[in-house]
Design a protein around this motif. Structure first.
Motif, PDB file in Angstrom:
ATOM      1  N   ILE A 296       5.309   3.814   1.660  1.00  0.00           N
ATOM      2  CA  ILE A 296       5.008   2.575   0.951  1.00  0.00           C
ATOM      3  C   ILE A 296       5.182   1.437   1.948  1.00  0.00           C
ATOM      4  O   ILE A 296       6.235   1.324   2.579  1.00  0.00           O
TER       5      ILE A 296
ATOM      6  N   TYR B  10       0.843  -1.191   0.000  1.00  0.00           N
ATOM      7  CA  TYR B  10       0.000   0.000   0.000  1.00  0.00           C
ATOM      8  C   TYR B  10       0.877   1.239   0.000  1.00  0.00           C
ATOM      9  O   TYR B  10       1.921   1.273   0.661  1.00  0.00           O
ATOM     10  N   THR B  11       0.447   2.252  -0.741  1.00  0.00           N
ATOM     11  CA  THR B  11       1.120   3.549  -0.736  1.00  0.00           C
ATOM     12  C   THR B  11       0.134   4.595  -0.262  1.00  0.00           C
ATOM     13  O   THR B  11      -0.950   4.729  -0.814  1.00  0.00           O
TER      14      THR B  11
ATOM     15  N   GLU C  60       3.688   0.153  -6.618  1.00  0.00           N
ATOM     16  CA  GLU C  60       3.511   1.145  -5.551  1.00  0.00           C
ATOM     17  C   GLU C  60       4.215   2.455  -5.890  1.00  0.00           C
ATOM     18  O   GLU C  60       3.721   3.530  -5.567  1.00  0.00           O
TER      19      GLU C  60
END
Length: 188
Positions: free
Chosen positions: A93, A61-62, A120
């Protein structure tokens, strides 16, 4: 006198252009993942991942955020114009980090992680574009009859740019299948 003026021009140019520079900060953080030899890598990442949204589990996930400030100059007649901006992009990130596993699992994980990281970084680049466009929009904000109106219009412009890039980010995930089309896929 001409030499002094010529020497000062590059410094003046740097000083004037510095007000438009976007400050960026990118961090990576990790969650640990343990996998036993022969265990499904995909299943192990799904179990270890702390990234859960709307009932979905994600492996990376960013999160990015753009903050902006601007300063203005008020004329004697009340007209107001932006003189200076400061725009900052902060991003984190989150990626998995493998512990254990056999040589084949570690090799597959490294390939997967490379594709995952590249996906990402695509999110981060969207954040970079948002920050740069917000800064440019603020600097291009025309003069307004009052500072209150200038402030409202400048923030409205910046928020409109931000919303376009947030939609771009959602579209990026849809178009890449959250990175699957970029190689961020484990098949087991």
């Amino acid at each position: 006198m001409k030499r002094t003026t010529a020497a000062l021009l590059p410094l003046l140019w740097l000083a004037l252009s510095a007000h438009a520079e976007v400050q960026e900060r990118l961090q990576e953080q990790y969650y640990d993942l343990q996998v036993a030899s022969g265990e499904s890598l995909s299943r192990a990442i799904n179990q270890a991942s702390p990234i859960r949204q709307n009932g979905q589990i994600y492996h990376a996930y960013t999160r990015w955020q753009v903050q902006w400030n601007f300063w203005w100059r008020e004329q004697r007649d009340g007209r107001c114009q932006i003189d200076l901006t400061r725009t900052r992009l902060s991003a984190t990130i989150t990626l998995p980090r493998l512990g254990g596993g056999d040589a084949q699992q570690r090799q597959r994980f490294e390939q997967y992680l490379g594709a995952l990281r590249e996906h990402e970084l695509g999110h981060y680049r969207i954040g970079q574009a948002a920050a740069a466009e917000i800064d440019a929009a603020l600097l291009a904000t025309p003069e307004y009859p009052s500072c209150t109106e200038l402030q409202q219009q400048a923030n409205r412009r910046a928020n409109a740019v931000l919303q376009r890039h947030l939609e771009h980010e959602r579209r990026y995930d849809r178009e890449t299948g959250h990175g699957h089309s970029q190689g961020a896929r484990l098949t087991e």
